[in-house]
Design a protein around this motif. Structure first.
Motif, PDB file in Angstrom:
ATOM      1  N   GLN B 259       0.704  -1.302  -0.156  1.00  0.00           N
ATOM      2  CA  GLN B 259      -0.154  -0.151   0.116  1.00  0.00           C
ATOM      3  C   GLN B 259       0.718   1.128  -0.035  1.00  0.00           C
ATOM      4  O   GLN B 259       0.292   2.200  -0.435  1.00  0.00           O
ATOM      5  N   GLU B 260       2.135   1.045   0.483  1.00  0.00           N
ATOM      6  CA  GLU B 260       3.062   2.347   0.479  1.00  0.00           C
ATOM      7  C   GLU B 260       3.396   2.666  -0.637  1.00  0.00           C
ATOM      8  O   GLU B 260       3.711   3.979  -1.164  1.00  0.00           O
ATOM      9  N   ILE B 261       3.324   1.555  -1.795  1.00  0.00           N
ATOM     10  CA  ILE B 261       3.641   1.995  -3.131  1.00  0.00           C
ATOM     11  C   ILE B 261       2.777   2.858  -3.658  1.00  0.00           C
ATOM     12  O   ILE B 261       3.079   3.689  -4.412  1.00  0.00           O
ATOM     13  N   PHE B 262       1.478   2.499  -3.595  1.00  0.00           N
ATOM     14  CA  PHE B 262       0.247   3.324  -4.020  1.00  0.00           C
ATOM     15  C   PHE B 262       0.269   4.669  -3.544  1.00  0.00           C
ATOM     16  O   PHE B 262       0.289   5.701  -4.159  1.00  0.00           O
ATOM     17  N   GLU B 263       0.887   4.636  -2.237  1.00  0.00           N
ATOM     18  CA  GLU B 263       0.667   6.133  -1.335  1.00  0.00           C
ATOM     19  C   GLU B 263       1.723   7.021  -2.168  1.00  0.00           C
ATOM     20  O   GLU B 263       1.616   8.256  -2.397  1.00  0.00           O
TER      21      GLU B 263
END
Lengths: 145, 360
Positions: B259-263
């Motif tokens: 999810q951090e990649i998306f963030e």
């Protein structure tokens, strides 16, 4: 949000010998006598909400060796830069491993780099340096050339 | 069965670097582990005391070879606080965008390594391919592919080339679209889930006691992120919120990073779309005045902090680097016992260690 000034006041009130200076909204410097370090660490963890030891290290000055504990929290950005001064002849201080298990590696590193003796640490062997390495490389008088 | 000690490493594919894990096994069960580090120790803190403030920037880049801009930011930010200067607005944008791009690139390296640890060769190739699109952006910006030497005291080394912002948006759109591949290949893959769910649990209280940070702490339910707790650069304006999962197992840590990649894609794309024009560098003094400073940044692996003492001289008097992976390697002592030997790669991969900054 926790207020840094009220935290500093509570530390000052509990320990008369501790000097606290608030630098800005998120940083404060506390100077602690070396024999009180364990009590101060327990107080910071249990009563001041400082539940995170970011780091622990030494620094070599002309007349003393300092141990610097960076004590923060998981829920806010306030860091207490807690220092204690040790004499060069016998730099010994109580280990804080019983308060923070994470201090184990940090104390082993500070011990090999500065020759600080952490009393009560379960295993003060060399961590980064080879086992048979002699001397304390981060001391200013260490001859590396 | 008799217990015995087995060595993993220093040369072993599962270690992800040069270190050794002594494992005490009882049959297939791990009863104790003892991490041994120091094989990559270069004495960076001592090097810093013998170089000028500017000369140390490239050394600092080589601390972690997959996230060098993030580490630069820690050192540069600390010295800027000492000098009491602030970079111009456009430089802040460039630094924040490159910082977040670096996080995506670093998480792709982790994803590739984690995929291959768990036998998913296709996902590894896909992750390395997508990382190339980030490295392309960063090399156009900085002129280098991995150790960038880009941020400077009071700004950045060079301006973005014409059309760079559009390319950021285009490449990030592509990566966002391609992230579906990883959801199909890994997140919804039953074999993968069986290897990570409920494995390597680090409970919240132990995570606190052992001082873990970054995705490992957020996977254990701690809402902690330097960008959120102690914001720097533009993070206060962005209104950043960290991703938190509460189970503390390998799957939580995996999901936090995914999810951090998306963030990070969202943050850097938004900033690239509204990048201001103007100066990229202000004049900085040759050396900072006497003083002490503590600065921390959220590198892809967790919290990296710098404690610097200056006596007004040409080089730092004392420079202490706090590495997140150092602590995560130490925390294997609490995470690993009780698991099967075959689970060790899954646990270690989810911690995402980098030995360059661990040993310093």
């Amino acid at each position: 949000m926790t207020d840094i000034n009220s935290l500093a006041e509570s530390l000052k009130k509990k320990f008369a010998d501790v000097q606290v200076e608030v630098k800005d909204g998120r940083r404060a410097v506390a100077e602690v006598p070396s024999e009180q370090i364990l009590d101060v660490m327990y107080f910071m963890r249990d009563s001041m909400g400082r539940d995170y030891l970011a780091s622990l290290s030494g620094a070599d000055y002309d007349d003393r060796i300092e141990v610097i504990y960076l004590v923060g929290s998981y829920s806010d950005g306030i860091i207490f830069i807690t220092k204690t001064k040790l004499p060069k002849g016998n730099p010994a201080v109580n280990s804080v491993v019983e308060v923070w298990p994470t201090a184990s590696f940090h104390e082993r590193e500070a011990a090999e780099m500065f020759g600080i003796i952490f009393e009560g640490h379960p295993n003060l062997e060399h961590l980064l340096l080879p086992e048979d390495f002699e001397g304390h490389p981060l001391r200013k008088d260490y001859k590396w050339w | 069965m008799a217990e015995m000690w087995v060595n993993f490493g220093p040369q072993h594919p599962f270690t992800h670097g040069l270190w050794r894990l002594k494992v005490k096994v009882d049959g297939e069960t791990v009863t104790d582990v003892e991490p041994t580090i120091g094989y990559l120790h270069r004495g960076v803190e001592k090097i810093a005391e013998n170089r000028t403030w500017y000369q140390f920037i490239p050394y600092n880049d080589r601390l972690c070879y997959v996230a060098s801009i993030a580490w630069s930011e820690g050192y540069i930010g600390a010295v800027e606080k000492l000098m009491d200067i602030e970079p111009p607005e456009r430089a802040k944008y460039l630094r924040t965008i490159s910082f977040e791009l670096q996080r995506i690139a670093s998480h792709f390296v982790w994803l590739a390594a984690y995929a291959i640890d768990l036998g998913n060769f296709t996902a590894m190739l896909f992750a390395v391919r997508e990382r190339e699109f980030i490295l392309d952006l960063l090399s156009r910006l900085t002129g280098h592919r991995m150790t960038y030497n880009y941020p400077r005291f009071g700004g950045v080394a060079r301006d973005a080339p014409i059309g760079w912002e559009d390319r950021v948006v285009r490449n990030l759109n592509r990566i966002e679209r391609k992230m579906k591949d990883f959801i199909d290949l890994m997140t919804e893959n039953e074999t993968f889930l069986k290897r990570v769910q409920g494995v390597g649990v680090l409970p919240r209280n132990k995570a606190k006691a052992w001082g873990v940070t970054g995705p490992v702490a957020r996977g254990s339910g701690l809402k902690t992120d330097v960008r959120y707790n102690d914001p720097y650069l533009l993070y206060e304006e962005i209104g950043f919120e960290p991703v938190v999962m509460k189970d503390g197992d390998c799957y939580s840590r995996y999901m936090v990073r995914m999810q951090e990649i998306f963030e990070s894609i969202n943050i850097s794309r938004d900033l690239a779309e509204k990048m201001p024009s103007g100066d990229i560098q202000i004049k900085a003094p040759k050396k900072p005045p006497e003083g002490e400073v503590f600065n921390r940044v959220e590198v892809p692996r967790g919290e990296a902090s710098y404690y610097i003492v200056s006596n007004g001289g040409n080089s730092p008097y004392r420079l202490k680097i706090r590495s997140p992976a150092y602590i995560h390697i130490q925390s294997t002592k609490v995470i690993m016992p009780g698991h099967n030997v075959a689970d060790l790669p899954a646990i270690l991969g989810s911690l995402d260690v980098c030995l360059g900054d661990t040993d310093r």
